[in-house]
Design an enzyme around this catalytic site. Structure first.
Site, PDB file in Angstrom:
ATOM      1  CG  HIS A 121      -1.870   1.246   1.413  1.00  0.00           C
ATOM      2  ND1 HIS A 121      -3.161   1.218   0.688  1.00  0.00           N
ATOM      3  CD2 HIS A 121      -1.340   2.458   1.947  1.00  0.00           C
ATOM      4  CE1 HIS A 121      -3.628   2.401   1.199  1.00  0.00           C
ATOM      5  NE2 HIS A 121      -2.936   3.235   1.731  1.00  0.00           N
ATOM      6  CD  GLU A 122       1.712   3.647   3.574  1.00  0.00           C
ATOM      7  OE1 GLU A 122       1.912   4.615   3.073  1.00  0.00           O
ATOM      8  OE2 GLU A 122       0.629   3.452   4.470  1.00  0.00           O
ATOM      9  CG  HIS A 173       0.375   6.360  -0.591  1.00  0.00           C
ATOM     10  ND1 HIS A 173      -0.746   6.658  -1.416  1.00  0.00           N
ATOM     11  CD2 HIS A 173      -0.076   5.478   0.323  1.00  0.00           C
ATOM     12  CE1 HIS A 173      -2.020   6.465  -0.685  1.00  0.00           C
ATOM     13  NE2 HIS A 173      -1.230   5.696   0.339  1.00  0.00           N
TER      14      HIS A 173
END
Length: 436
Positions: free
Chosen positions: A21-22, A25
């Site tokens: 997920h990170e 980003h």
């Protein structure tokens, strides 16, 4: 040891999902030329860190999340000191709104892709094993919840929501547990009867130790492996025997056999078995737990279907988005007051219990895929401090042409953090409360 296996699976699954997920980003931010100061999996205290270029990569000791620190962005760190200065070209706030929107959606997009890929791979590698509805021709056994709903022993489920039942597992589908105006159709002594699904069915199965298995097929059986030196072994029971009666009471299905043993726990029973077409009389000592020491061999034939890669892609994708649909339906029921949030929501302890105390690769990846889609859904909620909150503010900016002030964003972030911490505390307290 069992607890360690549960916790280990939880940490491994969350580490994979949070890391990806990170990463979504970070890669989007770097693609648009933004400076990424830190990429972290877990929260401090720090276990390991290494700086490569402009970015510090960190592994934290608390494995319940992660974060990416992008220069010029008001995030959960609430580090707003540099926001008093003029924005630099490499800062988040200096980039066009559409680029910032993609950065904020990056984690959600990666989690969705991850969930889809895992489901596709599992479908392709393992196929699908299921009990055809035609094999459940002996009817069902309802537990207490099933009886409350209106099922009777021997009912044969023939349709769900008016559609002919093909796989028995569809009896427990999310469409039935979370749908509105859902109903089953059963064949009861030659008559078709509709059984309405109560709106609080999810609450009821959450309270029951058997969970969602409120009805199960009646299973004819024969004796499988007999445990050495068990009461069954000492009495002369053999693999392949068909048990016909216990103390003169006929037993056609395994649940009837179990009930007969429970009634005679700690006693000796007379048992009639059929062996090679001939009746054999045995005397067996039943344990205090109501067992005699053999494994049943069910006489229901499960079907297995294999899928090509081309078939696995749409099936895995549908399975992935089915998780999001189920979450939407679940939240809808909570907001309408049809189910209890206390019974429906789980925190890290509840998730660890879903993984279980034994390790199985298929189950692990199946749960991880589900959590990946849940993580994407939860992060898209329009709560400040979540990605969805940033998406709302950026969408407003793109439509109105006016950017919310940094002071507003900072205060919104504080409110969001309070909401998130409150939700986390509720989930953890709720998990602990379920033990009592």
């Amino acid at each position: 040891m069992d607890v360690l296996i549960m916790v280990g699976q939880l940490i491994l699954g969350l580490t994979i999902l949070v890391g990806l997920h990170e990463l979504g980003h970070m890669l989007a931010a770097k693609w648009f030329g933004m400076r990424v100061e830190k990429y972290a999996i877990g929260f401090p205290p720090k276990i390991f860190s290494k700086k490569i270029g402009e970015t510090e990569y960190m592994l934290g000791m608390i494995p319940l999340g992660g974060f990416v620190k992008i220069t010029g962005m008001v995030d959960e760190s609430l580090d707003t000191e540099k926001l008093q200065e003029e924005p630099q070209p490499w800062e988040f706030r200096a980039k066009p709104a559409w680029q910032r929107l993609i950065v904020m959606m990056g984690g959600i997009i990666v989690n969705i892709i991850t969930g889809i890929v895992i489901y596709v791979v599992l479908t392709y590698n393992y196929g699908e094993s299921y009990l055809p509805a035609s094999e459940a021709r002996y009817g069902i056994i309802p537990n207490e919840i099933g009886q409350e709903i209106g099922f009777q022993t021997g009912d044969r489920i023939v349709a769900v929501n008016g559609k002919e039942l093909e796989k028995f597992e569809d009896v427990y589908s999310m469409d039935m547990l979370l749908g509105r105006d859902a109903y089953y159709t059963v064949d009861r002594n030659g008559q078709r009867v509709d059984i309405q699904v109560p709106v609080d069915l999810m609450d009821r199965v959450a309270d029951n130790k058997d969970r969602m298995f409120f009805v199960q097929p009646r299973i004819p059986f024969k004796v499988g492996e007999v445990q050495k030196n068990s009461a069954a072994d000492k009495a002369g029971l053999e693999s392949g025997d068909f048990i016909k009666s216990v103390n003169g009471e006929s037993v056609s299905f395994f649940h009837e056999f179990q009930q007969a043993l429970q009634k005679n726990a700690g006693k000796a029973v007379a048992m009639t078995v059929e062996r090679n077409g001939n009746p054999v009389e045995l005397n067996v000592n039943v344990s205090e737990e109501g067992t005699i020491g053999f494994y049943q061999e069910p006489l229901l034939q499960y079907a297995t279907r294999d899928f090509s890669l081309g078939e696995s892609i749409p099936k895995g994708t549908n399975q992935a988005f089915g998780v999001i649909t189920a979450n939407l339906k679940g939240f809808g029921k909570i907001f309408r007051g049809e189910v209890s949030a206390q019974k429906s929501l789980s925190g890290p302890i509840g998730i660890a219990q879903i993984f279980g105390d034994t390790f199985n690769w298929y189950k692990f990846w199946n749960i991880t895929a589900m959590l990946s889609m849940v993580l994407a859904f939860m992060n898209f909620l329009p709560i400040p401090a979540l990605d969805g909150g940033h998406v709302v503010f950026l969408t407003y900016e793109m439509i109105s042409g006016r950017k919310p002030s940094d002071n507003f964003l900072e205060n919104a972030q504080k409110v969001g953090m309070v909401i998130l911490l409150g939700l986390m505390a509720f989930a953890i307290f709720n998990d602990v409360l379920k033990f009592f």
